[in-house]
Write a protein that holds these residues in place. Structure first.
Motif, mmCIF file in Angstrom:
data_model
loop_
_atom_site.group_PDB
_atom_site.id
_atom_site.type_symbol
_atom_site.label_atom_id
_atom_site.label_comp_id
_atom_site.label_asym_id
_atom_site.label_seq_id
_atom_site.Cartn_x
_atom_site.Cartn_y
_atom_site.Cartn_z
ATOM 1 N N MET A 267 62.751 -1.008 19.630
ATOM 2 C CA MET A 267 61.148 -1.528 20.050
ATOM 3 C C MET A 267 60.361 -0.483 19.046
ATOM 4 N N LYS A 268 59.470 -0.901 18.250
ATOM 5 C CA LYS A 268 58.551 -0.296 17.399
ATOM 6 C C LYS A 268 57.652 0.198 18.110
ATOM 7 N N SER A 269 57.108 1.441 18.034
ATOM 8 C CA SER A 269 56.150 1.797 18.836
ATOM 9 C C SER A 269 54.894 1.091 19.086
ATOM 10 N N SER A 270 54.594 0.536 17.726
ATOM 11 C CA SER A 270 53.452 -0.222 17.922
ATOM 12 C C SER A 270 53.461 -1.616 18.776
ATOM 13 N N ASP A 271 54.495 -1.969 19.084
ATOM 14 C CA ASP A 271 54.870 -3.201 19.893
ATOM 15 C C ASP A 271 54.370 -2.602 21.589
ATOM 16 N N ARG A 272 54.124 -1.418 21.664
ATOM 17 C CA ARG A 272 54.202 -1.078 23.022
ATOM 18 C C ARG A 272 52.808 -1.580 23.669
ATOM 19 N N ARG A 273 52.046 -1.699 22.863
ATOM 20 C CA ARG A 273 50.663 -2.124 23.482
ATOM 21 C C ARG A 273 50.177 -3.386 23.216
ATOM 22 N N GLU A 274 51.239 -4.295 22.752
ATOM 23 C CA GLU A 274 51.071 -5.415 22.525
ATOM 24 C C GLU A 274 51.161 -6.556 24.015
ATOM 25 N N ILE A 275 50.326 -7.629 23.698
ATOM 26 C CA ILE A 275 50.342 -8.711 25.067
ATOM 27 C C ILE A 275 50.249 -9.760 24.123
ATOM 28 N N THR A 276 51.397 -10.564 24.727
ATOM 29 C CA THR A 276 51.793 -12.131 23.939
ATOM 30 C C THR A 276 50.697 -12.967 24.829
ATOM 31 N N ILE A 277 50.099 -13.918 24.227
ATOM 32 C CA ILE A 277 49.249 -14.871 24.953
ATOM 33 C C ILE A 277 49.726 -16.251 24.430
ATOM 34 N N ILE A 278 50.207 -17.171 25.320
ATOM 35 C CA ILE A 278 50.610 -18.416 25.043
ATOM 36 C C ILE A 278 49.638 -19.240 24.334
ATOM 37 N N ASP A 279 49.682 -19.758 23.078
ATOM 38 C CA ASP A 279 48.873 -20.733 22.677
ATOM 39 C C ASP A 279 49.327 -21.982 22.422
ATOM 40 N N TYR A 280 48.805 -22.889 23.266
ATOM 41 C CA TYR A 280 49.543 -24.285 23.222
ATOM 42 C C TYR A 280 48.363 -25.382 22.807
ATOM 43 N N GLY A 281 47.319 -24.698 22.102
ATOM 44 C CA GLY A 281 46.216 -25.594 21.510
ATOM 45 C C GLY A 281 45.035 -26.119 22.298
ATOM 46 N N ALA A 282 45.107 -25.430 23.564
ATOM 47 C CA ALA A 282 44.054 -25.473 24.534
ATOM 48 C C ALA A 282 43.742 -23.978 24.994
ATOM 49 N N GLY A 283 42.778 -24.064 26.067
ATOM 50 C CA GLY A 283 42.544 -22.853 26.807
ATOM 51 C C GLY A 283 41.710 -21.871 26.038
ATOM 52 N N ASN A 284 41.110 -20.852 26.879
ATOM 53 C CA ASN A 284 40.082 -20.148 26.366
ATOM 54 C C ASN A 284 40.854 -18.852 25.759
ATOM 55 N N LEU A 285 41.549 -18.897 24.963
ATOM 56 C CA LEU A 285 42.307 -17.943 24.173
ATOM 57 C C LEU A 285 41.328 -16.625 23.865
ATOM 58 N N ARG A 286 40.400 -16.835 23.179
ATOM 59 C CA ARG A 286 39.504 -15.973 22.750
ATOM 60 C C ARG A 286 39.110 -15.087 23.661
ATOM 61 N N SER A 287 38.547 -15.577 24.963
ATOM 62 C CA SER A 287 38.115 -14.669 26.008
ATOM 63 C C SER A 287 39.199 -13.627 26.803
ATOM 64 N N VAL A 288 40.523 -14.529 26.720
ATOM 65 C CA VAL A 288 41.629 -13.736 27.204
ATOM 66 C C VAL A 288 41.663 -12.757 26.265
ATOM 67 N N ALA A 289 41.859 -13.006 24.821
ATOM 68 C CA ALA A 289 42.097 -11.840 23.829
ATOM 69 C C ALA A 289 41.203 -10.772 24.046
ATOM 70 N N ASN A 290 39.804 -11.234 24.192
ATOM 71 C CA ASN A 290 38.785 -10.143 24.320
ATOM 72 C C ASN A 290 39.033 -9.133 25.491
ATOM 73 N N ALA A 291 39.460 -9.814 26.555
ATOM 74 C CA ALA A 291 39.647 -8.992 27.691
ATOM 75 C C ALA A 291 40.839 -8.073 27.606
ATOM 76 N N VAL A 292 42.068 -8.558 26.900
ATOM 77 C CA VAL A 292 43.052 -7.526 26.413
ATOM 78 C C VAL A 292 42.435 -6.600 25.753
ATOM 79 N N ILE A 293 41.764 -6.765 24.594
ATOM 80 C CA ILE A 293 41.145 -5.700 23.726
ATOM 81 C C ILE A 293 40.623 -4.838 24.421
ATOM 82 N N LYS A 294 39.814 -5.183 25.388
ATOM 83 C CA LYS A 294 38.621 -4.355 25.922
ATOM 84 C C LYS A 294 39.505 -3.240 26.732
ATOM 85 N N LEU A 295 40.840 -3.591 27.506
ATOM 86 C CA LEU A 295 41.564 -2.648 28.204
ATOM 87 C C LEU A 295 42.386 -2.004 26.986
ATOM 88 N N GLY A 296 42.257 -2.143 25.925
ATOM 89 C CA GLY A 296 43.013 -1.087 25.061
ATOM 90 C C GLY A 296 44.564 -1.638 24.501
#
Lengths: 260, 218
Positions: B1-30
């Motif tokens: 596992m690359k060290s850069s992977d350790r902070r990654e959170i995978t968000i499932i994109d199925y063409g709907a959903g509030n991806l942006r807000s979820v992604a922003n929350a994840v970014i906010k938490l580092g």
């Protein structure tokens, strides 16, 4: 129990908040993002951005504002003004908006309500209805206005409210243009009539000048949420003061700091 | 596992959903959000979020089209960290009444029903979550704290042991569902202010703690 919502409204044109604010602790009170963040921290339940310029350039600016806002403000964001197609809606939702407010476009093309509701869900389609009182015998009546209150349509507002919901609106934002800017209170009769008519939540708007007015809209007007601009922008009352007042009068309210 | 992977959170994109807000929350938490509709990438991910907006049947359909159903089942079976939001919670049940009767994933037995009449629908706004367990997902969050809801249908699991939180909105609905390392919320934590972000923090901490166990098992 579902709490009543307090919603500050930010009128924006060309990327700036239109109504001036007196918050001296903001670096730039005209920056919609900074003001949104301020209200978020104060405990606002939701925010509405209205692009009152509604020009194509303004829309691009609004996308940028919504993007920046959703990076730091973790409460629902509603965006309106100049949204005329499902494509416009998608752009705003992808930028981070949770709800789309449509007004003139919904009157001109009611199918836009259904399209939005089917594609994005009823919960994110808010139909804004601008109204003016009509005197017609003893019965109160309200006419729908479009184009930022400038154009009378001859459409009955109570009928249009029901029709909007039938087409798929998940919420209504009712504005009385008689009361707007007067600071003498919401049109309670309008709010109550429409709130009783439809099954979706109703946001009262136009006329807030005191905290008592918010209370009246929620209790007498039976609104689910109250929207206000100037009483908050000019610092007459803070969001927190408004919420504490309403809670003290027995309204179910989310008070930040007590519960969060 | 690359060290850069350790902070990654995978968000499932199925063409709907509030991806942006979820992604922003994840970014906010580092953390770093990775938005993908690729089932292999989701299967390889350490921590997965299934966002949700729209109808449960459409969501089930879109996820199936992407080949994501088997992946989601496997994530739950292997007790891997998965946070499901709003419709993401609903698709975990057996079936939904929305737009006729449609099967869902059946990971938790029960049905998704229309909210009762006699009150405003959608159930839209801030409402209290009663904590039914002392699960660490609630750490630092008082009982009956308010969260933001926006939905017209609700999950009614027949397996009540999975119900970790309930909310009164005409019916007493399941607002938090937990099965092993699947945490699902009917409300939108990314739209619920500080306590909503706290749900994310708690989930991410639980997810991190579950990682060593997973590695030894493999």
């Amino acid at each position: 129990m579902l709490t009543k919502r307090i919603i500050p409204c930010l009128d924006v044109t060309q990327g700036r908040v239109v109504k001036g604010t007196s918050f001296t602790n903001l670096r730039d009170a005209g920056d919609p993002v900074e003001l949104a963040d301020f209200y978020y921290r104060e405990g606002a339940d939701e925010l509405v951005f209205l692009d009152i310029g509604a020009t194509p350039e303004g829309r691009g600016t609004m996308v940028d504002i919504v993007e920046r806002c959703s990076e730091q403000v973790f409460i629902p964001l509603s965006v309106g003004g100049g949204i005329r197609s499902a494509g416009d809606m998608r752009r705003m939702l992808e930028a981070g908006a949770d709800k789309i407010t449509i007004n003139t476009a919904a009157v001109n093309s009611p199918e836009l309500i259904s399209q939005g509701a089917v594609r994005f869900g009823a919960q994110c389609i808010v139909v804004a209805i601008d109204t003016r009182r009509q005197v017609d015998g003893d019965e109160p009546g309200w006419e729908v206005l479009t184009h930022g209150g400038r154009k009378p349509t001859g459409i009955d507002a109570v009928w249009w409210a029901s029709e909007s919901v039938r087409l798929g609106a998940g919420e209504l934002l009712l504005t009385s243009w008689d009361a707007d800017g007067q600071r003498t209170g919401y049109d309670l009769e309008l709010t109550r009539t429409i709130s009783r008519t439809v099954t979706v939540p109703v946001i009262a708007s136009g006329g807030a000048g005191s905290l008592e007015h918010l209370y009246q809209a929620l209790v007498t007007g039976q609104a689910d949420a109250v929207l206000a601009a100037s009483i908050f922008h000019y610092g007459t009352y803070s969001i927190r003061q408004a919420k504490e007042y309403l809670a003290s009068r027995g309204i179910a309210i989310r008070i930040q700091g007590e519960d969060q | 596992m690359k060290s850069s992977d350790r902070r990654e959170i995978t968000i499932i994109d199925y063409g709907a959903g509030n991806l942006r807000s979820v992604a922003n929350a994840v970014i906010k938490l580092g953390y770093e959000p990775v938005v993908t509709g690729n089932p292999d990438k989701v299967l390889a991910a350490r921590i997965v979020i299934l966002p949700g907006v729209g109808a449960a049947a459409d969501t089930v359909h879109s996820l199936r089209e992407l080949g994501m159903e088997a992946v989601i089942r496997r994530l739950v079976r292997e007790k891997r960290p998965l946070l499901a939001i709003c419709v993401g919670l609903q698709v975990m049940l057996s079936e939904t009444e929305e737009g006729g009767r449609h099967p869902c994933f059946g990971i938790v037995p029960g049905r998704v029903k229309r909210l009762p009449e006699g009150q405003k629908v959608p159930h839209m706004g801030w409402n209290q979550v009663k904590q039914r367990t002392s699960h660490p997902i609630f750490q630092g969050i008082p009982d009956e704290a308010n969260f933001y809801f926006a939905h017209s249908y609700y999950a009614d699991p027949s397996d009540t042991s999975a119900v970790a939180g309930t909310t009164d909105c005409g019916a007493s609905i399941c607002s938090v569902l937990i099965k092993d390392n699947l945490v699902a919320t009917q409300f939108h934590p990314e739209k619920s202010g500080d306590y909503g972000l706290r749900i994310y923090t708690n989930f991410l901490r639980l997810a991190e703690q579950s990682q060593p166990e997973r590695r030894t098992r493999q």
